[in-house]
Design a protein around this motif. Structure first.
Motif, PDB file in Angstrom:
ATOM      1  N   ARG A 213     -14.846  11.822   4.001  1.00 38.24           N
ATOM      2  CA  ARG A 213     -16.172  12.138   4.535  1.00 38.24           C
ATOM      3  C   ARG A 213     -17.087  10.936   4.331  1.00 38.24           C
ATOM      4  O   ARG A 213     -17.278  10.507   3.192  1.00 38.24           O
ATOM      5  CB  ARG A 213     -16.765  13.333   3.802  1.00 38.24           C
ATOM      6  CG  ARG A 213     -15.782  14.495   3.651  1.00 38.24           C
ATOM      7  CD  ARG A 213     -16.239  15.668   4.436  1.00 38.24           C
ATOM      8  NE  ARG A 213     -15.193  16.667   4.517  1.00 38.24           N
ATOM      9  CZ  ARG A 213     -15.414  17.971   4.471  1.00 38.24           C
ATOM     10  NH1 ARG A 213     -16.642  18.419   4.312  1.00 38.24           N
ATOM     11  NH2 ARG A 213     -14.426  18.821   4.626  1.00 38.24           N
ATOM     12  N   THR A 219     -24.942  10.906  -4.496  1.00 39.00           N
ATOM     13  CA  THR A 219     -25.209  12.064  -5.354  1.00 39.00           C
ATOM     14  C   THR A 219     -24.109  12.139  -6.404  1.00 39.00           C
ATOM     15  O   THR A 219     -23.123  11.400  -6.321  1.00 39.00           O
ATOM     16  CB  THR A 219     -25.208  13.402  -4.576  1.00 39.00           C
ATOM     17  OG1 THR A 219     -23.854  13.801  -4.353  1.00 39.00           O
ATOM     18  CG2 THR A 219     -25.930  13.298  -3.254  1.00 39.00           C
ATOM     19  N   ASN A 220     -24.271  13.042  -7.345  1.00 33.04           N
ATOM     20  CA  ASN A 220     -23.262  13.229  -8.381  1.00 33.04           C
ATOM     21  C   ASN A 220     -22.186  14.213  -7.962  1.00 33.04           C
ATOM     22  O   ASN A 220     -21.338  14.580  -8.770  1.00 33.04           O
ATOM     23  CB  ASN A 220     -23.928  13.735  -9.660  1.00 33.04           C
ATOM     24  CG  ASN A 220     -24.620  12.622 -10.385  1.00 33.04           C
ATOM     25  OD1 ASN A 220     -24.389  11.452 -10.070  1.00 33.04           O
ATOM     26  ND2 ASN A 220     -25.469  12.971 -11.339  1.00 33.04           N
ATOM     27  N   ARG A 221     -22.255  14.687  -6.711  1.00 25.65           N
ATOM     28  CA  ARG A 221     -21.288  15.705  -6.286  1.00 25.65           C
ATOM     29  C   ARG A 221     -20.583  15.392  -4.979  1.00 25.65           C
ATOM     30  O   ARG A 221     -19.835  16.220  -4.472  1.00 25.65           O
ATOM     31  CB  ARG A 221     -21.976  17.065  -6.216  1.00 25.65           C
ATOM     32  CG  ARG A 221     -23.345  17.008  -5.561  1.00 25.65           C
ATOM     33  CD  ARG A 221     -23.946  18.374  -5.438  1.00 25.65           C
ATOM     34  NE  ARG A 221     -24.464  18.860  -6.702  1.00 25.65           N
ATOM     35  CZ  ARG A 221     -25.056  20.040  -6.848  1.00 25.65           C
ATOM     36  NH1 ARG A 221     -25.188  20.837  -5.819  1.00 25.65           N
ATOM     37  NH2 ARG A 221     -25.514  20.408  -8.021  1.00 25.65           N
ATOM     38  N   HIS A 222     -20.816  14.224  -4.421  1.00 28.39           N
ATOM     39  CA  HIS A 222     -20.158  13.838  -3.164  1.00 28.39           C
ATOM     40  C   HIS A 222     -19.319  12.584  -3.329  1.00 28.39           C
ATOM     41  O   HIS A 222     -19.765  11.601  -3.905  1.00 28.39           O
ATOM     42  CB  HIS A 222     -21.193  13.582  -2.067  1.00 28.39           C
ATOM     43  CG  HIS A 222     -21.866  14.814  -1.593  1.00 28.39           C
ATOM     44  ND1 HIS A 222     -23.038  15.267  -2.146  1.00 28.39           N
ATOM     45  CD2 HIS A 222     -21.528  15.713  -0.640  1.00 28.39           C
ATOM     46  CE1 HIS A 222     -23.404  16.390  -1.539  1.00 28.39           C
ATOM     47  NE2 HIS A 222     -22.501  16.694  -0.626  1.00 28.39           N
ATOM     48  N   ASP A 301     -30.326  26.741   5.471  1.00 31.84           N
ATOM     49  CA  ASP A 301     -29.330  26.566   4.411  1.00 31.84           C
ATOM     50  C   ASP A 301     -29.951  27.104   3.117  1.00 31.84           C
ATOM     51  O   ASP A 301     -31.169  27.188   2.992  1.00 31.84           O
ATOM     52  CB  ASP A 301     -29.014  25.066   4.269  1.00 31.84           C
ATOM     53  CG  ASP A 301     -27.648  24.836   3.604  1.00 31.84           C
ATOM     54  OD1 ASP A 301     -27.041  25.824   3.138  1.00 31.84           O
ATOM     55  OD2 ASP A 301     -27.203  23.679   3.563  1.00 31.84           O
ATOM     56  N   TYR A 303     -30.856  26.263  -0.310  1.00 33.49           N
ATOM     57  CA  TYR A 303     -30.982  25.041  -1.104  1.00 33.49           C
ATOM     58  C   TYR A 303     -30.859  25.313  -2.600  1.00 33.49           C
ATOM     59  O   TYR A 303     -31.279  26.364  -3.071  1.00 33.49           O
ATOM     60  CB  TYR A 303     -32.295  24.338  -0.783  1.00 33.49           C
ATOM     61  CG  TYR A 303     -32.347  23.895   0.645  1.00 33.49           C
ATOM     62  CD1 TYR A 303     -31.544  22.829   1.083  1.00 33.49           C
ATOM     63  CD2 TYR A 303     -33.137  24.558   1.583  1.00 33.49           C
ATOM     64  CE1 TYR A 303     -31.555  22.437   2.412  1.00 33.49           C
ATOM     65  CE2 TYR A 303     -33.155  24.171   2.917  1.00 33.49           C
ATOM     66  CZ  TYR A 303     -32.363  23.107   3.323  1.00 33.49           C
ATOM     67  OH  TYR A 303     -32.347  22.724   4.641  1.00 33.49           O
ATOM     68  N   PRO A 304     -30.303  24.320  -3.338  1.00 31.89           N
ATOM     69  CA  PRO A 304     -30.130  24.475  -4.781  1.00 31.89           C
ATOM     70  C   PRO A 304     -31.408  24.929  -5.496  1.00 31.89           C
ATOM     71  O   PRO A 304     -31.360  25.788  -6.371  1.00 31.89           O
ATOM     72  CB  PRO A 304     -29.723  23.075  -5.241  1.00 31.89           C
ATOM     73  CG  PRO A 304     -29.047  22.472  -4.055  1.00 31.89           C
ATOM     74  CD  PRO A 304     -29.749  23.035  -2.855  1.00 31.89           C
ATOM     75  N   GLU A 351     -21.490  23.906  -4.666  1.00 38.21           N
ATOM     76  CA  GLU A 351     -20.518  24.573  -3.787  1.00 38.21           C
ATOM     77  C   GLU A 351     -19.117  24.083  -4.142  1.00 38.21           C
ATOM     78  O   GLU A 351     -18.854  22.892  -4.145  1.00 38.21           O
ATOM     79  CB  GLU A 351     -20.852  24.231  -2.333  1.00 38.21           C
ATOM     80  CG  GLU A 351     -19.859  24.802  -1.351  1.00 38.21           C
ATOM     81  CD  GLU A 351     -19.945  24.126   0.011  1.00 38.21           C
ATOM     82  OE1 GLU A 351     -21.059  24.014   0.566  1.00 38.21           O
ATOM     83  OE2 GLU A 351     -18.888  23.706   0.519  1.00 38.21           O
ATOM     84  N   SER A 354     -15.423  26.510   0.703  1.00 43.94           N
ATOM     85  CA  SER A 354     -15.855  27.285   1.871  1.00 43.94           C
ATOM     86  C   SER A 354     -14.617  27.867   2.509  1.00 43.94           C
ATOM     87  O   SER A 354     -13.563  27.239   2.489  1.00 43.94           O
ATOM     88  CB  SER A 354     -16.507  26.442   2.963  1.00 43.94           C
ATOM     89  OG  SER A 354     -17.384  25.526   2.462  1.00 43.94           O
ATOM     90  N   ARG A 402     -14.778  19.108  -7.673  1.00 38.45           N
ATOM     91  CA  ARG A 402     -15.888  20.009  -8.029  1.00 38.45           C
ATOM     92  C   ARG A 402     -15.391  21.156  -8.908  1.00 38.45           C
ATOM     93  O   ARG A 402     -16.097  21.583  -9.818  1.00 38.45           O
ATOM     94  CB  ARG A 402     -16.553  20.533  -6.760  1.00 38.45           C
ATOM     95  CG  ARG A 402     -17.318  19.429  -6.037  1.00 38.45           C
ATOM     96  CD  ARG A 402     -18.096  20.003  -4.892  1.00 38.45           C
ATOM     97  NE  ARG A 402     -18.818  18.970  -4.163  1.00 38.45           N
ATOM     98  CZ  ARG A 402     -19.629  19.222  -3.151  1.00 38.45           C
ATOM     99  NH1 ARG A 402     -19.825  20.477  -2.762  1.00 38.45           N
ATOM    100  NH2 ARG A 402     -20.261  18.244  -2.536  1.00 38.45           N
TER     101      ARG A 402
END
Ligand code: ATP
Ligand code: AMO
Length: 428
Positions: A213, A219-222, A301, A303-304, A351, A354, A402
């Motif tokens: 992707r 970010t710390n998650r992507h 969406d 959001y966090p 997340e 999915s 994750r």
């Protein structure tokens, strides 16, 4: 010269026995007539004590001059000792230095934390020798093993699908274009269409493989390259897939708990095993958010910041999302055409997965693609399969990194990835 024992195969009851160990130098301390070394191999640490009179002078001197990380073999006698952490030490009689280290590493191999992650990533194989990361990656390997066992027990077939592909599948996520001979191609964002097709021939399939992707943000998650645990199953719907995820989460937590139990120095914050994982509908959460004063409308969406507002934590599902932003292959709900049979598995505001029930009819699929402005001709390689009766099916993708973040309480996705790839990093 051969290794006779790994560190965990030696015990204090072997007092007086000769052993040959191999590993790398974790620490060195010298006090004139006595030198101490800790040698680490893949299974643990061994204390070496070289005292004047007990061992040849030259060995004691060489040991005291060793630098951390040097790779060595040591032959010596086991001596039981209450002072040594493992109850014994080795009195060396022979030493071989395979590769001596001249450089001082940018951080101590025993450091629990190092401030700048880039300093660590620049020397990643050395960084990975630190205990904190050893525990994370050994756990990661065990979790993968237990998930593979789960799929094997449930009679899923492990598949491998192409990573060089002709068309995008995950609407929003950005693609990495590549040269494929004389054509343009892309790195696969997910195995989505292939895993769906393979339910025709195998019914129950899974794949554990990279997804790509072109995430633009830091970010710390992507990651730009992540590992996805994908499953796809014929003759079931999204509720059955959520049941499977629940089992996978329970097995994974159990695996981590077992590891923590047998390794006293592990500092993970591991979630407790949920009895059931709550399943909230999207509608229900929007409602709660609005009541809590969040500015959010049906269709937005979640959001966090808003998820935090309504106090959601631990594992939970959000199901029945609006259909519009979902990829073309996601089926709509029988009772409401604006809603989809889909879910996200969340851990707090992260997340993890999915999934959805998929469309199994060609016309419906082609219609959805057209509505999204996609060129159906480019997807004929996929649509064509649907002329021959694709079974009803459902599935999901779980982000491995994750999941490991959630299981070990790790904040930065790079810390659970061997060689992370992101906007700024393509090496090492
Ligand atoms: P998908 O791309 O499949 O939807 P995702 O989790 O990558 O999954 P995003 O839309 O990229 O989804 O991010 C979901 C939400 O999380 C967004 O609102 C985004 O702003 C937020 N987010 C992303 N990274 C962070 C972070 N490090 N801390 C807090 N929130 C974040
Ligand atoms: P989705 O796009 O939500 O769904 O991806 C599935 C899961 O993969 C992980 N993930 C990532 N992890 C780290 N870095 C990234 N850039 C990244 N992108 C995704 C997340 C996410 O929940 N085909 C569908 C799945 C399906 O329906 O079967 C899909 O790709 O944990």
């Amino acid at each position: 010269l051969r290794r006779s024992h790994y560190s965990d195969e030696i015990t204090s009851s072997m007092d007086g026995k000769q052993v040959t160990i191999m590993g790398w130098v974790l620490t060195i301390r010298g006090h004139g007539n006595i030198s101490f070394a800790t040698i680490r191999d893949k299974n643990g640490d061994i204390s070496i004590v070289a005292k004047k009179g007990d061992c040849p002078d030259e060995i004691r001197e060489t040991i005291s001059s060793l630098k951390a990380h040097s790779s060595v073999a040591i032959t010596g006698k086991v001596k039981s000792s209450e002072k040594a952490p493992s109850g014994f030490e080795i009195i060396p009689t022979e030493l071989r230095v395979f590769s001596n280290v001249e450089k001082i590493p940018p951080f101590e191999p025993t450091a629990k934390t190092v401030k700048n992650i880039d300093t660590r990533l620049e020397v990643r194989p050395i960084d990975l020798r630190r205990s904190t990361l050893q525990h994370i990656f050994k756990t990661r390997s065990l979790v993968l093993e237990s998930i593979r066992d789960y799929f094997a027990n449930q009679k899923f077939i492990e598949i491998n699908t192409p990573k060089m592909i002709a068309t995008a599948t995950e609407g929003g996520a950005a693609l990495f274009p590549i040269f494929y001979y004389n054509k343009e191609a892309f790195l696969a964002q997910s195995p989505q269409l292939y895993k769906e097709q393979l339910t025709m021939s195998f019914e129950k399939v899974f794949e554990i493989a990279p997804i790509f992707r072109a995430e633009p943000s830091r970010t710390n998650r992507h990651l730009a390259e992540a590992i996805s645990i994908d499953l796809e199953e014929a003759f079931v719907d999204y509720n059955d897939v959520m049941n499977r995820i629940e089992e996978i989460i329970k097995i994974s937590i159990q695996t981590v708990n077992n590891y923590v139990e047998s390794n006293s120095d592990v500092g993970f914050t591991t979630p407790s095993i949920p009895g059931v994982i709550p399943r909230y509908s999207y509608d229900e959460l929007v409602d709660k958010m609005q009541k809590a004063g969040a500015k959010t409308e049906w269709g937005d969406d979640l959001y966090p910041s808003n998820l935090k507002k309504i106090g959601l934590e631990g594992f939970y599902f959000i199901k029945d999302w609006p259909l519009a932003p979902k990829p073309f292959y996601v089926k709509n709900s029988k009772s409401n055409p604006k809603v989809s049979e889909s879910f996200d598995l969340m851990f707090g505001d992260l997340e993890l997965s999915s999934g959805s029930t998929r469309i199994e009819k060609r016309d419906e699929l082609a219609e959805r693609m057209k509505n999204k402005g996609m060129n159906t001709d480019a997807f004929e390689y996929h649509l064509g399969a649907f002329d021959y009766g694709v079974p009803p099916h459902a599935g999901c993708g779980i982000g491995l990194e994750r999941l490991i973040m959630a299981l070990t309480g790790t904040e930065n996705i790079r810390d659970v990835t061997f060689y992370p790839r992101d906007v700024d990093r393509l090496t090492p």
